[in-house]
Design an enzyme around this catalytic site. Structure first.
Site, short mmCIF file in Angstrom:
data_model
loop_
_atom_site.label_atom_id
_atom_site.label_comp_id
_atom_site.label_asym_id
_atom_site.label_seq_id
_atom_site.Cartn_x
_atom_site.Cartn_y
_atom_site.Cartn_z
N LYS A 105 47.45 34.54 41.77
CA LYS A 105 48.29 35.74 41.84
C LYS A 105 48.55 36.16 43.29
O LYS A 105 49.68 36.41 43.68
CB LYS A 105 47.62 36.94 41.11
CG LYS A 105 47.44 36.75 39.63
CD LYS A 105 46.97 38.05 38.97
CE LYS A 105 45.60 38.52 39.42
NZ LYS A 105 44.48 37.65 39.01
N ARG B 52 44.74 46.46 34.77
CA ARG B 52 43.83 45.44 34.25
C ARG B 52 43.08 45.86 33.00
O ARG B 52 42.24 45.12 32.51
CB ARG B 52 42.76 45.18 35.30
CG ARG B 52 43.14 44.07 36.14
CD ARG B 52 41.96 43.73 37.00
NE ARG B 52 42.51 43.10 38.14
CZ ARG B 52 41.88 42.24 38.87
NH1 ARG B 52 40.64 41.94 38.61
NH2 ARG B 52 42.48 41.69 39.89
N ARG C 218 37.04 28.79 46.28
CA ARG C 218 37.89 29.66 47.10
C ARG C 218 37.17 30.14 48.37
O ARG C 218 36.00 30.48 48.34
CB ARG C 218 38.30 30.87 46.27
CG ARG C 218 39.30 31.75 46.97
CD ARG C 218 40.05 32.52 45.98
NE ARG C 218 39.30 33.66 45.51
CZ ARG C 218 39.84 34.62 44.77
NH1 ARG C 218 41.10 34.54 44.43
NH2 ARG C 218 39.13 35.63 44.37
N ARG D 76 33.78 34.89 49.14
CA ARG D 76 33.58 36.28 48.74
C ARG D 76 32.34 36.38 47.86
O ARG D 76 32.10 35.51 47.04
CB ARG D 76 34.79 36.77 47.95
CG ARG D 76 35.85 37.38 48.82
CD ARG D 76 37.13 37.69 48.10
NE ARG D 76 37.00 38.10 46.70
CZ ARG D 76 38.03 38.47 45.95
NH1 ARG D 76 39.24 38.48 46.45
NH2 ARG D 76 37.87 38.81 44.70
N ARG E 42 33.52 38.35 35.88
CA ARG E 42 34.93 38.74 36.09
C ARG E 42 35.83 38.13 35.02
O ARG E 42 36.74 38.79 34.52
CB ARG E 42 35.39 38.29 37.49
CG ARG E 42 34.74 39.11 38.59
CD ARG E 42 34.89 38.43 39.95
NE ARG E 42 36.26 38.36 40.39
CZ ARG E 42 36.70 37.51 41.32
NH1 ARG E 42 35.88 36.65 41.88
NH2 ARG E 42 37.95 37.52 41.68
P1 AMP Z 1 40.48 40.20 42.17
O1 AMP Z 1 40.34 39.58 43.50
O2 AMP Z 1 41.86 40.66 41.89
O3 AMP Z 1 39.87 39.43 41.08
O4 AMP Z 1 39.61 41.56 42.24
C1 AMP Z 1 38.26 41.49 42.61
C2 AMP Z 1 37.49 42.68 42.09
O5 AMP Z 1 38.11 43.89 42.53
C3 AMP Z 1 37.40 42.81 40.58
O6 AMP Z 1 36.34 42.02 40.05
C4 AMP Z 1 37.12 44.30 40.43
O7 AMP Z 1 35.78 44.61 40.77
C5 AMP Z 1 38.02 44.88 41.52
N1 AMP Z 1 39.39 45.16 41.02
C6 AMP Z 1 40.54 44.54 41.38
N2 AMP Z 1 41.60 45.05 40.75
C7 AMP Z 1 41.09 46.02 39.96
C8 AMP Z 1 41.68 46.94 39.03
N3 AMP Z 1 43.00 46.94 38.76
N4 AMP Z 1 40.84 47.82 38.41
C9 AMP Z 1 39.53 47.83 38.65
N5 AMP Z 1 38.91 47.00 39.50
C10 AMP Z 1 39.67 46.11 40.15
#
Ligand code: AMP
Length: 237
Positions: free
Chosen positions: A26, A100, A139, A172, A183
């Protein structure tokens, strides 16, 4: 809750939503589209991460959730997203990874109202969850400029060093295997219902693409759609 696309864009900015499992690409796609279509992007995951790295009180509240791979509570998410939107130029905003959960659909609606945004596209990147898990474990991200690499599919020229800026590459904390599983579990429980909701209520706006397409091809397809949306947007009053 929004129930139907209104189709009335007068005086409004276009908001597109990009959804898909972690590891579906994404953010990479969102960044290419930002550069190519000159649109603004809200990268929720990275905005939350930046807040943590800045060590702000808000970042400290966010940290335990993010480190454990749990969704950050909406009140904290709202503060980060609203603050970012205040500084965003342009008439087209792409939301990378938001909403989400079903609860975040109400938040989306509120933010759209406050910022004069109208939903104009929902892009869903489809990917098998086992492939997503493999992609995430490889990653790496540059600490300095945020460039993304994958040690399996898109490695840097020199191990651990960013090709662009020479910065240090890290994994990360939430890309560690147990957190990745948490996740992806959240994705299944919380985000798949959101995708179903969009498929049902906003069918004409939904575009599904296989995340396994070569990145340039994926970018080309979505970019063409965004070009059309930008061309259709009425002039501001
Ligand atoms: P991502 O890199 O998009 O997977 O986001 C990493 C982490 O950020 C997720 O595991 C959540 O802890 C937090 N996060 C990202 N987007 C959201 C969202 N829309 N709502 C809540 N937590 C989020």
């Amino acid at each position: 809750m929004p129930t139907q696309p209104s189709g009335d864009m007068r005086g409004k900015k276009c908001a597109a939503v990009l959804l898909g499992p972690q590891g579906s690409g994404k953010t990479t796609l969102a960044r290419s589209l930002a550069a190519r279509n000159h649109i603004a992007v809200i990268e929720t995951g990275n905005l939350l991460e930046k807040e943590i790295r800045r060590g702000t009180p808000l970042g400290q509240e966010i940290k335990p959730y993010k480190s454990a791979g749990k969704l950050v509570p909406m009140e904290l998410l709202q503060r980060v997203v609203s603050h970012e939107l205040e500084q965003m130029p342009g008439d087209f905003v792409l939301f990378d990874g938001f909403p989400r959960s079903m609860g975040q659909i109400d938040l989306m609606e509120k933010i759209f109202q406050d910022r004069q945004l109208e939903l104009c596209a929902v892009i869903i990147l489809a990917l098998d969850l086992q492939i997503a898990e493999e992609r995430l474990s490889g990653r790496r991200i540059c600490l300095q400029d945020g460039t993304l690499y994958n040690i399996h599919g898109n490695p840097p020229r020199q191990d651990g060093i960013c090709d662009r800026c020479g910065g240090k590459l890290i994994q990360r904390q939430d890309d560690q295997p147990e957190v990745v599983r948490e996740r992806l579990g959240n994705y299944v429980r919380e985000t798949i219902p959101v995708i179903e909701y969009f498929r049902e209520k906003f069918k004409p706006l939904v575009r599904e693409e296989p995340a396994t397409l070569p990145p340039e091809q994926l970018e080309e397809r979505v970019s063409r759609l965004f070009d059309q949306l930008i061309a259709q947007a009425p002039p501001k009053e």
